[in-house]
Design a protein around this motif. Structure first.
Motif, PDB file in Angstrom:
ATOM      1  N   PRO A  44     -38.904 -13.832  98.417  1.00 37.61           N
ATOM      2  CA  PRO A  44     -36.869 -12.742  98.382  1.00 37.61           C
ATOM      3  C   PRO A  44     -38.266 -11.104  97.677  1.00 37.61           C
ATOM      4  CG  PRO A  44     -37.191 -14.051  97.409  1.00 37.61           C
ATOM      5  CD  PRO A  44     -37.725 -14.820  98.263  1.00 37.61           C
ATOM      6  N   SER A  45     -37.441 -10.303  97.717  1.00 42.17           N
ATOM      7  CA  SER A  45     -38.353  -9.293  96.755  1.00 42.17           C
ATOM      8  C   SER A  45     -37.707  -9.711  95.540  1.00 42.17           C
ATOM      9  CB  SER A  45     -37.370  -7.833  97.007  1.00 42.17           C
ATOM     10  OG  SER A  45     -38.056  -7.196  96.118  1.00 42.17           O
ATOM     11  N   ARG A  46     -38.221  -9.333  94.034  1.00 39.91           N
ATOM     12  CA  ARG A  46     -38.215 -10.322  92.725  1.00 39.91           C
ATOM     13  C   ARG A  46     -38.224  -9.405  91.771  1.00 39.91           C
ATOM     14  NH1 ARG A  46     -43.098 -13.358  93.705  1.00 39.91           N
ATOM     15  NH2 ARG A  46     -44.117 -11.250  94.001  1.00 39.91           N
ATOM     16  N   ASP A  47     -37.948  -7.912  91.958  1.00 32.65           N
ATOM     17  CA  ASP A  47     -38.406  -7.455  90.485  1.00 32.65           C
ATOM     18  C   ASP A  47     -37.115  -6.166  90.579  1.00 32.65           C
ATOM     19  OD1 ASP A  47     -39.204  -5.381  92.862  1.00 32.65           O
ATOM     20  OD2 ASP A  47     -41.379  -5.141  91.280  1.00 32.65           O
ATOM     21  N   PHE A  48     -36.241  -6.775  91.082  1.00 31.75           N
ATOM     22  CA  PHE A  48     -35.315  -4.942  91.701  1.00 31.75           C
ATOM     23  C   PHE A  48     -34.379  -5.338  90.255  1.00 31.75           C
ATOM     24  CE2 PHE A  48     -30.040  -4.123  91.806  1.00 31.75           C
ATOM     25  CZ  PHE A  48     -30.782  -2.688  92.489  1.00 31.75           C
ATOM     26  N   SER A 104     -43.292 -14.949  86.538  1.00 34.89           N
ATOM     27  CA  SER A 104     -44.709 -14.971  87.040  1.00 34.89           C
ATOM     28  C   SER A 104     -44.864 -14.911  87.925  1.00 34.89           C
ATOM     29  CB  SER A 104     -44.293 -17.597  87.032  1.00 34.89           C
ATOM     30  OG  SER A 104     -45.571 -18.124  86.764  1.00 34.89           O
ATOM     31  N   GLY A 105     -46.415 -14.779  88.541  1.00 40.18           N
ATOM     32  CA  GLY A 105     -47.486 -14.726  89.448  1.00 40.18           C
ATOM     33  C   GLY A 105     -47.033 -13.429  90.250  1.00 40.18           C
ATOM     34  N   MET A 106     -46.036 -12.190  89.482  1.00 42.66           N
ATOM     35  CA  MET A 106     -45.715 -11.001  89.826  1.00 42.66           C
ATOM     36  C   MET A 106     -46.998 -10.198  88.864  1.00 42.66           C
ATOM     37  SD  MET A 106     -44.036 -10.539  91.688  1.00 42.66           S
ATOM     38  CE  MET A 106     -42.539  -9.197  91.544  1.00 42.66           C
ATOM     39  N   PRO A 107     -47.323  -9.130  89.579  1.00 40.34           N
ATOM     40  CA  PRO A 107     -48.132  -8.383  88.618  1.00 40.34           C
ATOM     41  C   PRO A 107     -47.051  -7.645  87.223  1.00 40.34           C
ATOM     42  CG  PRO A 107     -47.196  -6.569  90.346  1.00 40.34           C
ATOM     43  CD  PRO A 107     -46.963  -7.955  90.718  1.00 40.34           C
ATOM     44  N   ALA A 108     -47.536  -6.606  85.932  1.00 38.17           N
ATOM     45  CA  ALA A 108     -47.605  -6.042  85.425  1.00 38.17           C
ATOM     46  C   ALA A 108     -46.311  -4.927  86.201  1.00 38.17           C
ATOM     47  CB  ALA A 108     -48.885  -5.414  84.105  1.00 38.17           C
ATOM     48  N   LEU A 109     -45.027  -4.763  85.666  1.00 39.20           N
ATOM     49  CA  LEU A 109     -44.668  -4.224  85.084  1.00 39.20           C
ATOM     50  C   LEU A 109     -44.655  -2.820  84.552  1.00 39.20           C
ATOM     51  CD1 LEU A 109     -41.710  -6.311  84.813  1.00 39.20           C
ATOM     52  CD2 LEU A 109     -42.422  -5.661  87.111  1.00 39.20           C
ATOM     53  N   ASP A 147     -41.359  -5.037  94.535  1.00 48.46           N
ATOM     54  CA  ASP A 147     -41.375  -5.756  95.474  1.00 48.46           C
ATOM     55  C   ASP A 147     -41.115  -6.204  96.934  1.00 48.46           C
ATOM     56  OD1 ASP A 147     -43.372  -8.504  95.796  1.00 48.46           O
ATOM     57  OD2 ASP A 147     -41.415  -9.524  95.415  1.00 48.46           O
ATOM     58  N   LYS A 148     -42.066  -6.612  98.071  1.00 46.94           N
ATOM     59  CA  LYS A 148     -41.667  -6.599  98.913  1.00 46.94           C
ATOM     60  C   LYS A 148     -40.327  -6.005  99.868  1.00 46.94           C
ATOM     61  CE  LYS A 148     -42.629 -11.479  99.370  1.00 46.94           C
ATOM     62  NZ  LYS A 148     -43.068 -11.474  97.615  1.00 46.94           N
ATOM     63  N   ARG A 158     -30.562  -4.459  80.603  1.00 47.52           N
ATOM     64  CA  ARG A 158     -30.779  -3.620  82.002  1.00 47.52           C
ATOM     65  C   ARG A 158     -29.994  -5.249  82.779  1.00 47.52           C
ATOM     66  NH1 ARG A 158     -36.854  -6.433  83.749  1.00 47.52           N
ATOM     67  NH2 ARG A 158     -36.962  -8.209  82.851  1.00 47.52           N
ATOM     68  N   LEU A 159     -30.040  -4.254  83.959  1.00 45.21           N
ATOM     69  CA  LEU A 159     -29.172  -5.478  85.027  1.00 45.21           C
ATOM     70  C   LEU A 159     -30.216  -5.725  85.942  1.00 45.21           C
ATOM     71  CD1 LEU A 159     -26.980  -6.977  86.419  1.00 45.21           C
ATOM     72  CD2 LEU A 159     -26.040  -4.855  87.233  1.00 45.21           C
ATOM     73  N   GLY A 160     -30.229  -7.512  86.606  1.00 45.12           N
ATOM     74  CA  GLY A 160     -31.066  -7.443  87.424  1.00 45.12           C
ATOM     75  C   GLY A 160     -30.834  -8.499  88.475  1.00 45.12           C
ATOM     76  N   PHE A 161     -31.655  -8.831  89.355  1.00 45.98           N
ATOM     77  CA  PHE A 161     -31.301 -10.588  90.219  1.00 45.98           C
ATOM     78  C   PHE A 161     -33.118 -11.116  89.869  1.00 45.98           C
ATOM     79  CE2 PHE A 161     -28.613  -6.480  92.702  1.00 45.98           C
ATOM     80  CZ  PHE A 161     -27.638  -7.296  91.514  1.00 45.98           C
ATOM     81  N   ASP A 162     -33.351 -11.902  89.509  1.00 43.07           N
ATOM     82  CA  ASP A 162     -34.559 -13.195  90.555  1.00 43.07           C
ATOM     83  C   ASP A 162     -35.380 -12.437  91.569  1.00 43.07           C
ATOM     84  OD1 ASP A 162     -34.200 -13.902  87.708  1.00 43.07           O
ATOM     85  OD2 ASP A 162     -34.038 -15.571  87.857  1.00 43.07           O
ATOM     86  N   GLY A 163     -33.763 -12.384  93.058  1.00 42.32           N
ATOM     87  CA  GLY A 163     -34.349 -12.137  94.110  1.00 42.32           C
ATOM     88  C   GLY A 163     -33.099 -11.535  94.573  1.00 42.32           C
ATOM     89  N   ILE A 164     -33.878 -10.650  96.395  1.00 45.22           N
ATOM     90  CA  ILE A 164     -32.901 -10.572  96.282  1.00 45.22           C
ATOM     91  C   ILE A 164     -33.391 -10.570  97.985  1.00 45.22           C
ATOM     92  CG2 ILE A 164     -33.789  -7.919  95.636  1.00 45.22           C
ATOM     93  CD1 ILE A 164     -30.549  -6.858  96.526  1.00 45.22           C
TER      94      ILE A 164
END
Length: 258
Positions: free
Chosen positions: A202-206, A221-226, A239-240, A135-141
């Motif tokens: 930021p949005s944290r789950d992209f 950390s602190g995020m609901p289950a995916l 997220d957000k 997967r490719l993702g960002f910790d925050g956007i």
């Protein structure tokens, strides 16, 4: 760019490969001089295990500002008739990071710690492992992202204000090849873009995954289950996220990149 993953990665690689504005001559440092120097690597590598899978993550430990226009992206095409949509896991006519019809601050999207994560599973034979995807993702956007999505395989949730909550997981197919419609909800085609992040951060789950088998990724950390990512192409973004409009109008972005 034909592939969404390649399109997203290209601006990040370009930032790393750009030559510096000034040249400097290398010289040796004494032990005393070295003792006063500290630094941080551009990439970080980490290994973890979760729910029967092993993960190797390679992160670009940096903050990136991005302005980019991506168009006509189809990933995960199928030869058989689709349950919904156009027959692709992701069919995105436009994806714009940033806009030029708003304030100067809206021109750029802020991205934190982009990463690749490779997924492995033990085969049960001689303790060998096989790769099942990545997967490719960002910790925050954070910022405004214009979009036109015809088909989505994934878990996406958008707060559309008076239009209610748009959630791919409310579809009968569980988000697989969703055409953006559902009973009693605003269709995804009415959303011309989203604002990622809010005053709390930021949005944290992209992330976007390519998998041979379903995989449960571990939440931050602190995020609901995916939601469990399904085989094929899968996009996660919940997220957000707030709808920019409900007219289906993609914001103007005339910039060529940043």
């Amino acid at each position: 760019m034909k592939g969404l993953l390649a399109s997203l990665l290209a601006p990040l690689l370009a930032l790393m490969l750009l030559p510096g504005a000034a040249n400097a001559q290398m010289r040796a440092l004494s032990d005393t001089e070295l003792s006063t120097v500290s630094g941080q690597g551009l990439f970080t590598v980490g290994n973890s295990s979760y729910n029967g899978f092993d993960f190797t993550r390679i992160s670009l430990d940096a903050d990136v500002t991005l302005n980019a226009n991506l168009a006509n992206m189809r990933l995960g095409e199928y030869n058989y008739a689709p349950r919904n949509g156009t027959g692709a896991d992701l069919d995105i006519g436009a994806l714009q990071f940033g806009r030029t019809d708003g304030t100067a601050a809206q021109r750029l999207v802020q991205i934190t710690n982009p990463y690749f994560e490779f997924v492995y599973k033990n085969t049960g034979v001689n303790n060998q492992r096989e790769m099942v995807g990545m997967r490719l993702g960002f910790d925050g956007i954070s910022g405004d992202v214009g979009m036109k999505i015809a088909t989505l395989s994934g878990s996406m949730r958008i707060d559309a204000g008076a239009g209610g909550i748009i959630d791919s997981m409310n579809d009968a197919g569980g988000g697989k090849r969703w055409d953006g419609t559902c009973a009693g909800c605003t269709p995804l085609s009415s959303v011309g873009g989203v604002t990622a992040g809010d005053a709390n951060g930021p949005s944290r789950d992209f992330w976007i995954s390519i998998l041979k088998t379903p995989v449960q990724f571990q939440a931050g950390s602190g995020m609901p289950a995916l939601t469990e990512a399904q085989a094929g192409i899968w996009l996660n973004w919940r997220d957000k996220l707030t709808a920019l409009n409900l007219t289906g109008t993609v914001p103007v972005n005339n910039a060529t990149g940043h």
